[in-house]
Design a protein around this motif. Sequence first.
Motif, PDB file in Angstrom:
ATOM      1  N   ILE A 200      -5.273   8.401 -29.921  1.00  0.00           N
ATOM      2  CA  ILE A 200      -5.663   7.719 -28.692  1.00  0.00           C
ATOM      3  C   ILE A 200      -4.987   8.346 -27.468  1.00  0.00           C
ATOM      4  O   ILE A 200      -3.979   9.033 -27.584  1.00  0.00           O
ATOM      5  CB  ILE A 200      -5.315   6.217 -28.749  1.00  0.00           C
ATOM      6  CG1 ILE A 200      -3.790   6.018 -28.745  1.00  0.00           C
ATOM      7  CG2 ILE A 200      -5.925   5.567 -29.976  1.00  0.00           C
ATOM      8  CD1 ILE A 200      -3.370   4.560 -28.672  1.00  0.00           C
ATOM      9  N   THR A 201      -5.548   8.068 -26.318  1.00  0.00           N
ATOM     10  CA  THR A 201      -4.976   8.558 -25.066  1.00  0.00           C
ATOM     11  C   THR A 201      -5.553   7.766 -23.897  1.00  0.00           C
ATOM     12  O   THR A 201      -6.634   7.173 -24.016  1.00  0.00           O
ATOM     13  CB  THR A 201      -5.272  10.056 -24.861  1.00  0.00           C
ATOM     14  OG1 THR A 201      -4.653  10.499 -23.650  1.00  0.00           O
ATOM     15  CG2 THR A 201      -6.765  10.323 -24.780  1.00  0.00           C
ATOM     16  N   GLU A 202      -4.839   7.755 -22.794  1.00  0.00           N
ATOM     17  CA  GLU A 202      -5.372   7.132 -21.582  1.00  0.00           C
ATOM     18  C   GLU A 202      -6.030   8.171 -20.674  1.00  0.00           C
ATOM     19  O   GLU A 202      -6.612   7.822 -19.646  1.00  0.00           O
ATOM     20  CB  GLU A 202      -4.261   6.422 -20.812  1.00  0.00           C
ATOM     21  CG  GLU A 202      -3.205   7.338 -20.228  1.00  0.00           C
ATOM     22  CD  GLU A 202      -2.127   6.589 -19.468  1.00  0.00           C
ATOM     23  OE1 GLU A 202      -2.462   5.821 -18.536  1.00  0.00           O
ATOM     24  OE2 GLU A 202      -0.943   6.761 -19.812  1.00  0.00           O
ATOM     25  N   PHE A 203      -5.930   9.438 -21.053  1.00  0.00           N
ATOM     26  CA  PHE A 203      -6.392  10.509 -20.175  1.00  0.00           C
ATOM     27  C   PHE A 203      -7.821  10.944 -20.515  1.00  0.00           C
ATOM     28  O   PHE A 203      -8.251  10.857 -21.663  1.00  0.00           O
ATOM     29  CB  PHE A 203      -5.445  11.707 -20.280  1.00  0.00           C
ATOM     30  CG  PHE A 203      -4.021  11.369 -19.918  1.00  0.00           C
ATOM     31  CD1 PHE A 203      -3.671  11.115 -18.596  1.00  0.00           C
ATOM     32  CD2 PHE A 203      -3.039  11.280 -20.891  1.00  0.00           C
ATOM     33  CE1 PHE A 203      -2.372  10.791 -18.256  1.00  0.00           C
ATOM     34  CE2 PHE A 203      -1.735  10.948 -20.567  1.00  0.00           C
ATOM     35  CZ  PHE A 203      -1.392  10.694 -19.240  1.00  0.00           C
ATOM     36  N   PRO A 204      -8.562  11.459 -19.511  1.00  0.00           N
ATOM     37  CA  PRO A 204      -9.931  11.942 -19.740  1.00  0.00           C
ATOM     38  C   PRO A 204      -9.977  13.036 -20.805  1.00  0.00           C
ATOM     39  O   PRO A 204      -8.953  13.664 -21.122  1.00  0.00           O
ATOM     40  CB  PRO A 204     -10.339  12.474 -18.366  1.00  0.00           C
ATOM     41  CG  PRO A 204      -9.503  11.712 -17.393  1.00  0.00           C
ATOM     42  CD  PRO A 204      -8.184  11.504 -18.086  1.00  0.00           C
ATOM     43  N   MET A 205     -11.159  13.298 -21.318  1.00  0.00           N
ATOM     44  CA  MET A 205     -11.345  14.172 -22.485  1.00  0.00           C
ATOM     45  C   MET A 205     -10.712  15.551 -22.329  1.00  0.00           C
ATOM     46  O   MET A 205     -10.120  16.075 -23.269  1.00  0.00           O
ATOM     47  CB  MET A 205     -12.839  14.315 -22.779  1.00  0.00           C
ATOM     48  CG  MET A 205     -13.507  13.027 -23.234  1.00  0.00           C
ATOM     49  SD  MET A 205     -12.950  12.459 -24.854  1.00  0.00           S
ATOM     50  CE  MET A 205     -13.711  13.674 -25.941  1.00  0.00           C
ATOM     51  N   THR A 206     -10.850  16.174 -21.152  1.00  0.00           N
ATOM     52  CA  THR A 206     -10.358  17.543 -20.977  1.00  0.00           C
ATOM     53  C   THR A 206      -9.074  17.610 -20.148  1.00  0.00           C
ATOM     54  O   THR A 206      -8.700  18.674 -19.660  1.00  0.00           O
ATOM     55  CB  THR A 206     -11.437  18.419 -20.306  1.00  0.00           C
ATOM     56  OG1 THR A 206     -11.795  17.840 -19.036  1.00  0.00           O
ATOM     57  CG2 THR A 206     -12.676  18.528 -21.179  1.00  0.00           C
ATOM     58  N   PHE A 207      -8.380  16.489 -20.014  1.00  0.00           N
ATOM     59  CA  PHE A 207      -7.162  16.453 -19.197  1.00  0.00           C
ATOM     60  C   PHE A 207      -6.051  17.249 -19.881  1.00  0.00           C
ATOM     61  O   PHE A 207      -5.690  16.971 -21.020  1.00  0.00           O
ATOM     62  CB  PHE A 207      -6.716  15.012 -18.989  1.00  0.00           C
ATOM     63  CG  PHE A 207      -5.531  14.863 -18.065  1.00  0.00           C
ATOM     64  CD1 PHE A 207      -5.721  14.707 -16.699  1.00  0.00           C
ATOM     65  CD2 PHE A 207      -4.234  14.900 -18.557  1.00  0.00           C
ATOM     66  CE1 PHE A 207      -4.642  14.569 -15.837  1.00  0.00           C
ATOM     67  CE2 PHE A 207      -3.142  14.762 -17.711  1.00  0.00           C
ATOM     68  CZ  PHE A 207      -3.346  14.603 -16.343  1.00  0.00           C
ATOM     69  N   PRO A 208      -5.487  18.259 -19.195  1.00  0.00           N
ATOM     70  CA  PRO A 208      -4.436  19.071 -19.825  1.00  0.00           C
ATOM     71  C   PRO A 208      -3.083  18.352 -19.771  1.00  0.00           C
ATOM     72  O   PRO A 208      -2.715  17.779 -18.746  1.00  0.00           O
ATOM     73  CB  PRO A 208      -4.409  20.332 -18.949  1.00  0.00           C
ATOM     74  CG  PRO A 208      -4.875  19.866 -17.607  1.00  0.00           C
ATOM     75  CD  PRO A 208      -5.854  18.760 -17.855  1.00  0.00           C
ATOM     76  N   PRO A 209      -2.318  18.369 -20.878  1.00  0.00           N
ATOM     77  CA  PRO A 209      -0.991  17.723 -20.885  1.00  0.00           C
ATOM     78  C   PRO A 209      -0.072  18.376 -19.856  1.00  0.00           C
ATOM     79  O   PRO A 209      -0.193  19.571 -19.561  1.00  0.00           O
ATOM     80  CB  PRO A 209      -0.481  17.981 -22.309  1.00  0.00           C
ATOM     81  CG  PRO A 209      -1.698  18.312 -23.109  1.00  0.00           C
ATOM     82  CD  PRO A 209      -2.640  18.982 -22.174  1.00  0.00           C
ATOM     83  N   SER A 210       0.839  17.576 -19.317  1.00  0.00           N
ATOM     84  CA  SER A 210       1.776  18.096 -18.323  1.00  0.00           C
ATOM     85  C   SER A 210       3.129  17.411 -18.490  1.00  0.00           C
ATOM     86  O   SER A 210       3.271  16.468 -19.265  1.00  0.00           O
ATOM     87  CB  SER A 210       1.247  17.847 -16.906  1.00  0.00           C
ATOM     88  OG  SER A 210       1.233  16.450 -16.637  1.00  0.00           O
ATOM     89  N   ARG A 211       4.110  17.885 -17.731  1.00  0.00           N
ATOM     90  CA  ARG A 211       5.440  17.260 -17.785  1.00  0.00           C
ATOM     91  C   ARG A 211       5.391  15.815 -17.316  1.00  0.00           C
ATOM     92  O   ARG A 211       6.244  15.002 -17.679  1.00  0.00           O
ATOM     93  CB  ARG A 211       6.418  18.051 -16.911  1.00  0.00           C
ATOM     94  CG  ARG A 211       6.790  19.406 -17.499  1.00  0.00           C
ATOM     95  CD  ARG A 211       7.860  20.074 -16.651  1.00  0.00           C
ATOM     96  NE  ARG A 211       8.277  21.343 -17.226  1.00  0.00           N
ATOM     97  CZ  ARG A 211       9.228  22.115 -16.715  1.00  0.00           C
ATOM     98  NH1 ARG A 211       9.844  21.740 -15.598  1.00  0.00           N
ATOM     99  NH2 ARG A 211       9.550  23.252 -17.294  1.00  0.00           N
ATOM    100  N   HIS A 212       4.406  15.502 -16.512  1.00  0.00           N
ATOM    101  CA  HIS A 212       4.266  14.136 -16.010  1.00  0.00           C
ATOM    102  C   HIS A 212       3.525  13.245 -17.004  1.00  0.00           C
ATOM    103  O   HIS A 212       3.877  12.075 -17.179  1.00  0.00           O
ATOM    104  CB  HIS A 212       3.517  14.150 -14.673  1.00  0.00           C
ATOM    105  CG  HIS A 212       3.267  12.781 -14.110  1.00  0.00           C
ATOM    106  ND1 HIS A 212       4.277  11.945 -13.704  1.00  0.00           N
ATOM    107  CD2 HIS A 212       2.104  12.101 -13.907  1.00  0.00           C
ATOM    108  CE1 HIS A 212       3.764  10.817 -13.258  1.00  0.00           C
ATOM    109  NE2 HIS A 212       2.447  10.873 -13.371  1.00  0.00           N
ATOM    110  N   SER A 213       2.519  13.804 -17.675  1.00  0.00           N
ATOM    111  CA  SER A 213       1.685  12.980 -18.547  1.00  0.00           C
ATOM    112  C   SER A 213       2.382  12.619 -19.866  1.00  0.00           C
ATOM    113  O   SER A 213       2.143  11.541 -20.414  1.00  0.00           O
ATOM    114  CB  SER A 213       0.359  13.701 -18.845  1.00  0.00           C
ATOM    115  OG  SER A 213       0.571  14.899 -19.575  1.00  0.00           O
ATOM    116  N   PHE A 214       3.245  13.502 -20.372  1.00  0.00           N
ATOM    117  CA  PHE A 214       3.927  13.186 -21.629  1.00  0.00           C
ATOM    118  C   PHE A 214       4.826  11.951 -21.494  1.00  0.00           C
ATOM    119  O   PHE A 214       4.780  11.047 -22.341  1.00  0.00           O
ATOM    120  CB  PHE A 214       4.727  14.387 -22.140  1.00  0.00           C
ATOM    121  CG  PHE A 214       3.898  15.329 -22.982  1.00  0.00           C
ATOM    122  CD1 PHE A 214       3.375  14.916 -24.199  1.00  0.00           C
ATOM    123  CD2 PHE A 214       3.637  16.618 -22.558  1.00  0.00           C
ATOM    124  CE1 PHE A 214       2.611  15.762 -24.982  1.00  0.00           C
ATOM    125  CE2 PHE A 214       2.872  17.478 -23.332  1.00  0.00           C
ATOM    126  CZ  PHE A 214       2.352  17.046 -24.545  1.00  0.00           C
TER     127      PHE A 214
END
Length: 378
Positions: A200-214
């Motif tokens: 699961i994720t809260e981010f859109p399908m092609t959203f690239p992971p980042s230092r902020h998103s982790f």
Amino acid sequence: MLENEACILLNLIPGIGPSRASALIQACGSASAVFEHGREDLAAIRGISLELAGKIIETARSSALDEELDRIALGGVRVFTRADEEYPKAFRDLEDAPICLYVCGTLPENLESNAVAIVGSRRATVYGMRMARHFAESAAYSGWTVVSGLALGIDAAAHKGTMNANGKTVAVLGGGLMKIQPQEHVPLAREIIAKGGAVITEFPMTFPPSRHSFPMRNRIISALSLGTIVIEAGLHSGALITAAAALEQGKTVFAVPGNADSEQSSGCNNLIRSGEAQLVTNFEEVLEAMDFLPGLSEPPLPLLREESAKEHAFHEEVDAALPESDRKILDFLKSGEAAFDAISAGTGIAAGELSRKLVALEISHKLKRTPNGYVRLR
């Protein structure tokens, strides 16, 4: 525009996170109503700049939503938004509740009542990996869902340990479902889904992971769980962010102690020393702590006696269905605790078989090992 589609569209706009989405929805009355307002009106809402208001209007006029809906359909993904009844109850009270929750696989039915998070270092030691597998397997045997972050090290060991014990596990991503990181864990994600769990994720399908998103995903891991177990974490480990989120959410945090001179265990040891986490060495201790969480009141004595009688009858029925060798062990221990050799001699069960059976009975909470190495009934 449907309300859930409007939530998906809001989630696609760079700069619109959970807090700004809440502000927009509150000011406009609904997610769909946001896209009925002009640029100046949107810019008048607190936290929304003129530039961001322009992005909202520009995105609404683009094909972004249709493209995202196509990706969702092709991936067999379900998206639960704040507007949906299926949206997890665990998120409803969060100030920064996700706008959307993308789900690939099946969310376990007991996620709301029996789920535990297991997190820790990506650079785990052999000891850390062993403990992660041990806790995860014990949780699975106890009927609990294990939630973690699909990262290298402790997270991966927790997911694999759960599946090894035929349990259900949920992996929370720091990016979109089409941008799984690390790439080598794509097969692990597929296995989790195939074995009845979910990614699961809260981010859109092609959203690239980042230092902020982790770090953002860590609050989801803790929110979905009744408690968080930290196994190996350095002083600056992301697992400590999960622990902090759990504490903010009023959840219980547990930590597995490590060597005093180990950098990988310094975060866990600090959590224990500060009193923010309870020291645990096995999952049984986690279960015992969960049974005595603050706020649980004891029922009236007559009801307590009635429930106790029902529970006793239930356990008698369960015990009667056990294999004969297991019943021999339980019957032998009714006279009191005993050493391993005494149990083997008294039941006639060979040492190798007895060792396996004692572990299984301990995991199923029929037995308990004492500090002096003896075994007794729970």
